[in-house]
Design a protein around this motif. Structure first.
Motif, short mmCIF file in Angstrom:
data_model
loop_
_atom_site.label_atom_id
_atom_site.label_comp_id
_atom_site.label_asym_id
_atom_site.label_seq_id
_atom_site.Cartn_x
_atom_site.Cartn_y
_atom_site.Cartn_z
N ASP A 17 -5.62 56.02 -41.19
CA ASP A 17 -7.01 56.35 -41.53
C ASP A 17 -7.14 57.83 -41.91
O ASP A 17 -7.85 58.18 -42.86
CB ASP A 17 -7.94 56.04 -40.34
N ALA A 18 -6.44 58.68 -41.16
CA ALA A 18 -6.47 60.11 -41.46
C ALA A 18 -5.85 60.40 -42.84
O ALA A 18 -6.37 61.22 -43.60
CB ALA A 18 -5.74 60.89 -40.38
N ALA A 19 -4.77 59.71 -43.15
CA ALA A 19 -4.11 59.91 -44.44
C ALA A 19 -5.03 59.50 -45.59
O ALA A 19 -5.13 60.21 -46.60
CB ALA A 19 -2.81 59.12 -44.51
N ARG A 20 -5.72 58.39 -45.42
CA ARG A 20 -6.67 57.97 -46.45
C ARG A 20 -7.77 59.00 -46.64
O ARG A 20 -8.16 59.32 -47.77
CB ARG A 20 -7.27 56.62 -46.10
N ALA A 21 -8.27 59.54 -45.53
CA ALA A 21 -9.33 60.55 -45.61
C ALA A 21 -8.85 61.82 -46.30
O ALA A 21 -9.54 62.39 -47.15
CB ALA A 21 -9.86 60.86 -44.21
N VAL A 22 -7.65 62.27 -45.94
CA VAL A 22 -7.09 63.48 -46.55
C VAL A 22 -6.88 63.27 -48.04
O VAL A 22 -7.21 64.14 -48.85
CB VAL A 22 -5.76 63.87 -45.86
N CYS A 23 -6.37 62.12 -48.42
CA CYS A 23 -6.11 61.85 -49.83
C CYS A 23 -7.40 61.74 -50.63
O CYS A 23 -7.46 62.16 -51.78
CB CYS A 23 -5.26 60.59 -49.98
N ASP A 24 -8.43 61.18 -50.01
CA ASP A 24 -9.73 61.12 -50.69
C ASP A 24 -10.31 62.51 -50.89
O ASP A 24 -10.90 62.81 -51.92
CB ASP A 24 -10.73 60.28 -49.88
N LEU A 25 -10.10 63.38 -49.90
CA LEU A 25 -10.66 64.73 -49.94
C LEU A 25 -9.84 65.66 -50.84
O LEU A 25 -10.39 66.38 -51.67
CB LEU A 25 -10.72 65.30 -48.52
N LYS A 26 -8.53 65.65 -50.68
CA LYS A 26 -7.65 66.60 -51.38
C LYS A 26 -7.05 66.05 -52.67
O LYS A 26 -6.52 66.80 -53.48
CB LYS A 26 -6.50 67.02 -50.46
N GLY A 27 -7.06 64.73 -52.84
CA GLY A 27 -6.48 64.12 -54.02
C GLY A 27 -5.13 63.49 -53.71
O GLY A 27 -4.40 63.97 -52.83
#
Length: 78
Positions: A17-27
């Motif tokens: 879940d954290a990885a998805r959030a980071v990727c959504d935020l940072k690309g």
């Protein structure tokens, strides 16, 4: 200290879940996204390793789990 499989599964889900959030935020192409997914992959590899090294219970162990008071399952201290 070993991580129990149930704890490991929960940690994998949290990191996913954290990885998805980071990727959504940072690309998707960001270094932060890659690091986050590397963490998920390392946890998944550890879970796979634990599954491979788990020793299956013998028929006696299974019986004693189901019948802890049985005479065959008594343990005597020396």
């Amino acid at each position: 200290m070993a991580i129990f499989m149930s704890d490991l599964k929960a940690q994998i889900q949290t990191e996913r879940d954290a990885a998805r959030a980071v990727c959504d935020l940072k690309g998707d192409g960001s270094a932060e996204c890659a690091v986050a997914w590397d963490t998920v992959e390392e946890l998944q590899a550890e879970a796979a390793h634990q599954r491979e090294t788990e020793k299956p219970k013998s028929s006696l162990e299974q019986y004693c789990d189901a019948n802890p008071d049985a005479a065959e399952c008594r343990v005597y201290d020396d």
